[in-house]
Write an enzyme that holds these catalytic residues in place. Structure first.
Site, PDB file in Angstrom:
ATOM      1  N   GLU A   1       0.837  -1.203   0.000  1.00  0.00           N
ATOM      2  CA  GLU A   1       0.000   0.000   0.000  1.00  0.00           C
ATOM      3  C   GLU A   1       0.873   1.256   0.000  1.00  0.00           C
ATOM      4  OE1 GLU A   1      -3.158  -0.488   2.891  1.00  0.00           O
ATOM      5  OE2 GLU A   1      -3.836  -2.317   1.913  1.00  0.00           O
TER       6      GLU A   1
HETATM    7  C1  HEC Z   1      -3.230   0.835  -1.788  1.00  0.00           C
HETATM    8  C2  HEC Z   1      -4.611   1.044  -1.375  1.00  0.00           C
HETATM    9  C3  HEC Z   1      -4.892   1.569   0.012  1.00  0.00           C
HETATM   10  C4  HEC Z   1      -4.367   2.683   0.636  1.00  0.00           C
HETATM   11  C5  HEC Z   1      -3.308   3.628   0.102  1.00  0.00           C
HETATM   12  C6  HEC Z   1      -5.042   2.791   1.905  1.00  0.00           C
HETATM   13  N1  HEC Z   1      -5.956   1.784   2.046  1.00  0.00           N
HETATM   14 FE1  HEC Z   1      -7.256   1.540   3.553  1.00  0.00          FE
HETATM   15  N2  HEC Z   1      -7.711  -0.278   2.887  1.00  0.00           N
HETATM   16  C7  HEC Z   1      -7.225  -0.857   1.729  1.00  0.00           C
HETATM   17  C8  HEC Z   1      -7.518  -2.266   1.710  1.00  0.00           C
HETATM   18  C9  HEC Z   1      -7.149  -3.257   0.609  1.00  0.00           C
HETATM   19  C10 HEC Z   1      -8.187  -2.544   2.921  1.00  0.00           C
HETATM   20  C11 HEC Z   1      -8.671  -3.909   3.422  1.00  0.00           C
HETATM   21  C12 HEC Z   1      -7.472  -4.605   4.064  1.00  0.00           C
HETATM   22  C13 HEC Z   1      -7.846  -5.798   4.917  1.00  0.00           C
HETATM   23  O1  HEC Z   1      -8.985  -5.872   5.361  1.00  0.00           O
HETATM   24  O2  HEC Z   1      -6.972  -6.631   5.159  1.00  0.00           O
HETATM   25  C14 HEC Z   1      -8.307  -1.265   3.629  1.00  0.00           C
HETATM   26  C15 HEC Z   1      -8.985  -1.098   4.834  1.00  0.00           C
HETATM   27  C16 HEC Z   1      -9.146   0.129   5.463  1.00  0.00           C
HETATM   28  C17 HEC Z   1     -10.012   0.378   6.598  1.00  0.00           C
HETATM   29  C18 HEC Z   1     -10.911  -0.649   7.277  1.00  0.00           C
HETATM   30  C19 HEC Z   1     -12.336  -0.541   6.818  1.00  0.00           C
HETATM   31  C20 HEC Z   1     -13.187  -1.701   7.253  1.00  0.00           C
HETATM   32  O3  HEC Z   1     -14.411  -1.637   7.091  1.00  0.00           O
HETATM   33  O4  HEC Z   1     -12.664  -2.705   7.734  1.00  0.00           O
HETATM   34  C21 HEC Z   1      -9.874   1.697   6.931  1.00  0.00           C
HETATM   35  C22 HEC Z   1     -10.570   2.441   8.047  1.00  0.00           C
HETATM   36  C23 HEC Z   1      -8.886   2.258   6.031  1.00  0.00           C
HETATM   37  N3  HEC Z   1      -8.496   1.285   5.131  1.00  0.00           N
HETATM   38  C24 HEC Z   1      -8.385   3.536   6.106  1.00  0.00           C
HETATM   39  C25 HEC Z   1      -7.226   3.933   5.415  1.00  0.00           C
HETATM   40  C26 HEC Z   1      -6.427   5.098   5.754  1.00  0.00           C
HETATM   41  C27 HEC Z   1      -6.686   6.041   6.902  1.00  0.00           C
HETATM   42  C28 HEC Z   1      -5.395   5.156   4.847  1.00  0.00           C
HETATM   43  C29 HEC Z   1      -4.249   6.129   4.781  1.00  0.00           C
HETATM   44  C30 HEC Z   1      -3.399   6.206   5.958  1.00  0.00           C
HETATM   45  C31 HEC Z   1      -5.583   4.025   3.933  1.00  0.00           C
HETATM   46  N4  HEC Z   1      -6.679   3.305   4.327  1.00  0.00           N
HETATM   47  C32 HEC Z   1      -4.792   3.776   2.836  1.00  0.00           C
HETATM   48  C33 HEC Z   1      -6.571  -0.179   0.719  1.00  0.00           C
HETATM   49  C34 HEC Z   1      -5.864   0.999   0.929  1.00  0.00           C
END
Ligand code: HEC
Ligand code: HEC
Length: 315
Positions: free
Chosen positions: A120
């Protein structure tokens, strides 16, 4: 004595109201510090949180579409593919845990996940803080809002505070729940009745229509062997957190609040049609077959769950 009676009748009253419907309206989170929300929003779109300054939270969680993106699997730094579908960040404040496998209890805890994930943002707190320290305006904001200024936990706090403001209120369904009889279409009402009678409601319930329990993918029938794709580590779900055999294929039941705005469905993004996703759910989670008419009505109900937020495109 009178106080006790009052308390009892109050409890009975709230019990009967809550007992009427298994889904309750979304409410905006009160008393958030607006300055922290604003700072968190800035950080949410700040690419300096990634190693090569190419990716921000917003890259994968596009707030104008649905709080996720329209890819089956999102792309991180150097075009690397995520291993599981990106969920929305809207309404996450009302999930009982974060991530598909629930490995983070709180939004604050969750933030360091993507920052450190090599697929990520591929960075780490030391690097992020070094970069932000060169930005006088950011340092000033942190010094004003937090006693100890710019730290990892304050960055996480600001982002989480912003995320708590991302609640999609006033959906047609919620307005109907609150008594506006005519805002909900007949089809959506029938869809809701079916959602309850088929038993979807046993897992997708509460104000987020999900997000408050875990369930196995494939309660009836083996979803993973039927899927005909190799099983990946991500498919193991909660097992990756607990190491307990029974937790294999166990996932947080996702919120269905914005599901109708998604292009892909399920943790493996294996389905791209909402009505088909409804049928798959009925088959594997309830051992039931749903015909086209019922699947369509349930999809209409799911569409009525989409609420409003100023950052979410008006549709
Ligand atoms: C490259 C793509 C990517 C980036 C950049 C990213 N995310 Fe995500 N995010 C994901 C993915 C894929 C998941 C699911 C991962 C898992 O469940 O293992 C996720 C899950 C989440 C969740 C959980 C939601 C749930 O319902 O479970 C949150 C809150 C979140 N991200 C916030 C953020 C924040 C804040 C940032 C920046 C600091 C960020 N993400 C950066 C792809 C990304
Ligand atoms: C036994 C619990 C359970 C029941 C019953 C259930 N679901 Fe689910 N639902 C889940 C879980 C767990 C997932 C996530 C599975 C995955 O991604 O592999 C899910 C995912 C979904 C998704 C895709 C969400 C997304 O973000 O991609 C939809 C749509 C959905 N369910 C609708 C329904 C409907 C409609 C019914 C009734 C016909 C239903 N569900 C019944 C547990 C359940």
């Amino acid at each position: 004595m009178r106080d006790i009676l009052k308390l009892l009748s109050c409890m009975l009253f709230s019990f009967s109201v809550a007992a009427m419907e298994p889904i309750t309206p979304l409410e905006a989170v009160q008393d958030l510090s607006l300055d922290k929300v604003r700072l968190g929003q800035k950080l949410f779109s700040d690419e300096r949180l990634s190693r090569d300054n190419s990716v921000s939270c917003l890259s994968c969680h596009d707030l104008s579409i649905n709080g996720a993106d329209e890819k089956s699997l999102s792309l991180g730094i150097n075009g690397k593919k995520a291993v599981i579908k990106t969920p929305t960040v809207y309404n996450t404040t009302y999930n009982f845990a974060q991530f598909w496998d629930g490995r983070s209890r709180t939004l604050e805890n969750q933030v360091s996940g993507p920052i450190h994930n090599p697929l990520e943002m591929g960075s780490h707190w030391g690097e992020v803080i070094r970069k932000l320290q060169n930005d006088a305006a950011i340092v000033r904001s942190f010094n004003t809002l937090y006693d100890d200024g710019l730290t990892a936990s304050n960055i996480a706090d600001a982002i989480a505070t912003f995320e708590r403001s991302l609640v999609t209120v006033d959906s047609d369904f919620d307005r109907w729940l609150k008594g506006e009889e005519n805002v909900l279409s007949e089809e959506a009402k029938q869809g809701y009745a079916l959602f309850k009678s088929y038993g979807c409601i046993s897992c997708h319930q509460g104000r987020n229509v999900g997000g408050n329990m875990y369930a196995h993918m494939g309660t009836f029938g083996n979803y993973f062997s039927d899927r005909k794709l190799p099983i990946t580590k991500a498919d193991y779900g909660r097992f990756n957190v607990t190491g307990i055999e029974e937790d294999k294929y166990l996932f947080k039941v996702p919120s269905l609040r914005l599901v109708s705005l998604q292009k892909y469905f399920f943790h493996d993004a294996s389905e791209s049609n909402l009505e088909s996703a409804v049928k798959i759910m009925a088959y594997y989670q309830l051992g039931r077959d749903v015909n086209d008419t019922d699947a369509k009505l349930i999809a209409k109900f799911l569409q009525s769950l989409v609420g409003r937020h100023t950052l979410l495109e008006q549709r």
